[in-house]
Design an enzyme around this catalytic site. Structure first.
Site, PDB file in Angstrom:
ATOM      1  N   GLU A  32       0.809  -1.231   0.000  1.00  0.00           N
ATOM      2  CA  GLU A  32       0.000   0.000   0.000  1.00  0.00           C
ATOM      3  C   GLU A  32       0.840   1.279   0.000  1.00  0.00           C
ATOM      4  O   GLU A  32       0.323   2.346  -0.304  1.00  0.00           O
ATOM      5  CB  GLU A  32      -1.001   0.011   1.167  1.00  0.00           C
ATOM      6  CG  GLU A  32      -0.382   0.299   2.508  1.00  0.00           C
ATOM      7  CD  GLU A  32      -1.380   0.805   3.556  1.00  0.00           C
ATOM      8  OE1 GLU A  32      -2.589   0.818   3.304  1.00  0.00           O
ATOM      9  OE2 GLU A  32      -0.912   1.196   4.633  1.00  0.00           O
ATOM     10  N   ASN A  33       2.137   1.164   0.352  1.00  0.00           N
ATOM     11  CA  ASN A  33       3.007   2.356   0.385  1.00  0.00           C
ATOM     12  C   ASN A  33       4.196   2.235  -0.565  1.00  0.00           C
ATOM     13  O   ASN A  33       5.197   2.935  -0.399  1.00  0.00           O
ATOM     14  CB  ASN A  33       3.531   2.588   1.806  1.00  0.00           C
ATOM     15  CG  ASN A  33       2.437   2.698   2.835  1.00  0.00           C
ATOM     16  OD1 ASN A  33       2.261   1.805   3.640  1.00  0.00           O
ATOM     17  ND2 ASN A  33       1.662   3.769   2.790  1.00  0.00           N
TER      18      ASN A  33
ATOM     19  N   ASN B  45      -5.745   0.435   3.365  1.00  0.00           N
ATOM     20  CA  ASN B  45      -6.514   1.666   3.181  1.00  0.00           C
ATOM     21  C   ASN B  45      -5.823   2.685   2.277  1.00  0.00           C
ATOM     22  O   ASN B  45      -6.479   3.515   1.664  1.00  0.00           O
ATOM     23  CB  ASN B  45      -6.808   2.302   4.548  1.00  0.00           C
ATOM     24  CG  ASN B  45      -5.544   2.533   5.362  1.00  0.00           C
ATOM     25  OD1 ASN B  45      -4.699   1.642   5.495  1.00  0.00           O
ATOM     26  ND2 ASN B  45      -5.393   3.715   5.906  1.00  0.00           N
ATOM     27  N   HIS B  46      -4.477   2.642   2.182  1.00  0.00           N
ATOM     28  CA  HIS B  46      -3.764   3.636   1.370  1.00  0.00           C
ATOM     29  C   HIS B  46      -3.573   3.236  -0.096  1.00  0.00           C
ATOM     30  O   HIS B  46      -2.946   3.964  -0.853  1.00  0.00           O
ATOM     31  CB  HIS B  46      -2.392   3.945   2.005  1.00  0.00           C
ATOM     32  CG  HIS B  46      -2.513   4.757   3.257  1.00  0.00           C
ATOM     33  ND1 HIS B  46      -1.699   4.582   4.345  1.00  0.00           N
ATOM     34  CD2 HIS B  46      -3.382   5.750   3.582  1.00  0.00           C
ATOM     35  CE1 HIS B  46      -2.064   5.439   5.302  1.00  0.00           C
ATOM     36  NE2 HIS B  46      -3.073   6.149   4.859  1.00  0.00           N
TER      37      HIS B  46
ATOM     38  N   HIS C 197      -5.251  -5.967   7.817  1.00  0.00           N
ATOM     39  CA  HIS C 197      -4.671  -4.623   7.869  1.00  0.00           C
ATOM     40  C   HIS C 197      -5.515  -3.796   8.843  1.00  0.00           C
ATOM     41  O   HIS C 197      -6.670  -3.465   8.544  1.00  0.00           O
ATOM     42  CB  HIS C 197      -4.740  -4.053   6.453  1.00  0.00           C
ATOM     43  CG  HIS C 197      -3.911  -2.845   6.223  1.00  0.00           C
ATOM     44  ND1 HIS C 197      -2.575  -2.910   5.959  1.00  0.00           N
ATOM     45  CD2 HIS C 197      -4.242  -1.520   6.210  1.00  0.00           C
ATOM     46  CE1 HIS C 197      -2.106  -1.683   5.773  1.00  0.00           C
ATOM     47  NE2 HIS C 197      -3.097  -0.822   5.929  1.00  0.00           N
TER      48      HIS C 197
ATOM     49  N   HIS D 279      -0.226  -2.501   8.698  1.00  0.00           N
ATOM     50  CA  HIS D 279      -0.744  -1.113   8.718  1.00  0.00           C
ATOM     51  C   HIS D 279       0.081  -0.169   9.592  1.00  0.00           C
ATOM     52  O   HIS D 279       0.345   0.952   9.188  1.00  0.00           O
ATOM     53  CB  HIS D 279      -2.212  -1.007   9.144  1.00  0.00           C
ATOM     54  CG  HIS D 279      -2.684   0.425   9.273  1.00  0.00           C
ATOM     55  ND1 HIS D 279      -2.744   1.270   8.189  1.00  0.00           N
ATOM     56  CD2 HIS D 279      -3.072   1.160  10.347  1.00  0.00           C
ATOM     57  CE1 HIS D 279      -3.186   2.465   8.607  1.00  0.00           C
ATOM     58  NE2 HIS D 279      -3.371   2.421   9.903  1.00  0.00           N
TER      59      HIS D 279
ATOM     60  N   HIS E 195       3.245  -0.352  10.519  1.00  0.00           N
ATOM     61  CA  HIS E 195       4.655  -0.272  10.103  1.00  0.00           C
ATOM     62  C   HIS E 195       5.630  -0.596  11.243  1.00  0.00           C
ATOM     63  O   HIS E 195       6.828  -0.408  11.084  1.00  0.00           O
ATOM     64  CB  HIS E 195       5.020   1.109   9.528  1.00  0.00           C
ATOM     65  CG  HIS E 195       4.314   1.454   8.254  1.00  0.00           C
ATOM     66  ND1 HIS E 195       4.779   2.387   7.367  1.00  0.00           N
ATOM     67  CD2 HIS E 195       3.166   0.982   7.712  1.00  0.00           C
ATOM     68  CE1 HIS E 195       3.944   2.499   6.344  1.00  0.00           C
ATOM     69  NE2 HIS E 195       2.954   1.658   6.541  1.00  0.00           N
TER      70      HIS E 195
END
Ligand SMILES: [Fe+2]
Ligand SMILES: [Fe+2]
Length: 263
Positions: free
Chosen positions: A39-40, A67-68, A154, A179, A181
């Site tokens: 997601e990142n 979510n990202h 997540h 989520h 990190h």
């Protein structure tokens, strides 16, 4: 069979760290398949075809997200591609782009069902109950011959993830969290044979706050003005992952593989 699940790959430094470590790890640990949360992966925000392909060239096979993942629309095309390598949480409504689970055919090693879910505590996302959602998916695949079922949950609240671990114990092979990190020290195999860890962690800058420039986050926490996030792209990096050993659909072992590399 051994499954490596890598935490959230954050930006260029995260991608390069995977490139520096994964090829050797994959060979030494005799790993059958590698998953990672993406997601990142594209400069800290969402994913692109190029960033996913880059990390696949280092040895990651399939990606989950969170979510990202909706920050960059380019990923929607990847979601829909015939051999899509990436899924998004399954409990978003059906009209949201992407799929929430995937059957992965490993040939002679059999088929794995990979599922992605999003938590609801401290999240303001339009998602359905993750517990009922996973029940439905497992019911739909009850007759499928699977060698493993792996769930990336997540979520923000550790309690929600621990509860999901117990909820799925004996019904899936592994429940891993993402989520925040930040890796947690609670990797273990639950009594009915499900490997569990609350949070795998990330692959990204060590001198940062969750991958973001530390000065920006400190300023954001001290001052009312909005701040533009910048991701740390050089310096030492952490690599957080878990290695899951599977036998007859159950987890035999889960161990953390955490590394730090300095330039
Ligand atoms: Fe993230
Ligand atoms: Fe997230």
């Amino acid at each position: 069979m051994r499954i490596l699940f890598i935490g959230e790959i954050v930006g260029k430094l995260g991608r390069h760290t995977v490139g520096a470590l994964l090829p050797g790890l994959r060979k030494d640990a005799n790993i059958s398949v590698v998953f990672a949360n993406a997601e990142n992966i594209a400069h800290g925000k969402g994913a692109t075809k190029a960033t996913l392909s880059e990390v696949q060239s280092y040895g990651v096979d399939y990606f989950t997200s969170g979510n990202h993942i909706f920050w960059r629309k380019e990923v929607f095309e990847e979601f829909d591609a015939e051999n899509s390598s990436i899924i998004r949480p399954a409990n978003y409504p059906q009209d949201i782009p992407g799929q929430g689970f995937k059957i992965i055919d490993l040939g002679k090693n059999g088929k794995i069902l990979l599922i992605n879910l999003l938590g609801r505590i401290f999240f303001n996302e339009p998602v359905f109950c993750p517990f009922r959602t996973v029940d439905k998916i497992l019911e739909d695949f009850a007759d499928e011959r699977l060698v493993a079922i792996v769930v990336d949950f997540h979520a923000e609240a550790t309690s929600e993830q621990v509860a999901m671990g117990w909820y799925l114990d004996g019904r899936v092979t592994a429940v891993v969290g993402t989520h925040r990190h930040v890796p947690t020290a609670d990797a273990w195999v639950l009594p009915q044979g499900t490997a569990f860890v609350t949070d795998i962690g990330m692959v990204g800058a060590r001198h940062s706050v969750l991958g973001v420039e530390k000065e920006i986050i400190i300023s954001k926490l001290k001052n009312p003005q909005p701040q533009k996030f910048e991701w740390v792209e050089e310096g030492p990096a952490v690599f957080n992952s878990v290695l899951i050993e599977v036998e007859n659909g159950k987890a035999k072992n889960i161990e953390r593989i955490d590394k730090v590399i300095a330039p």
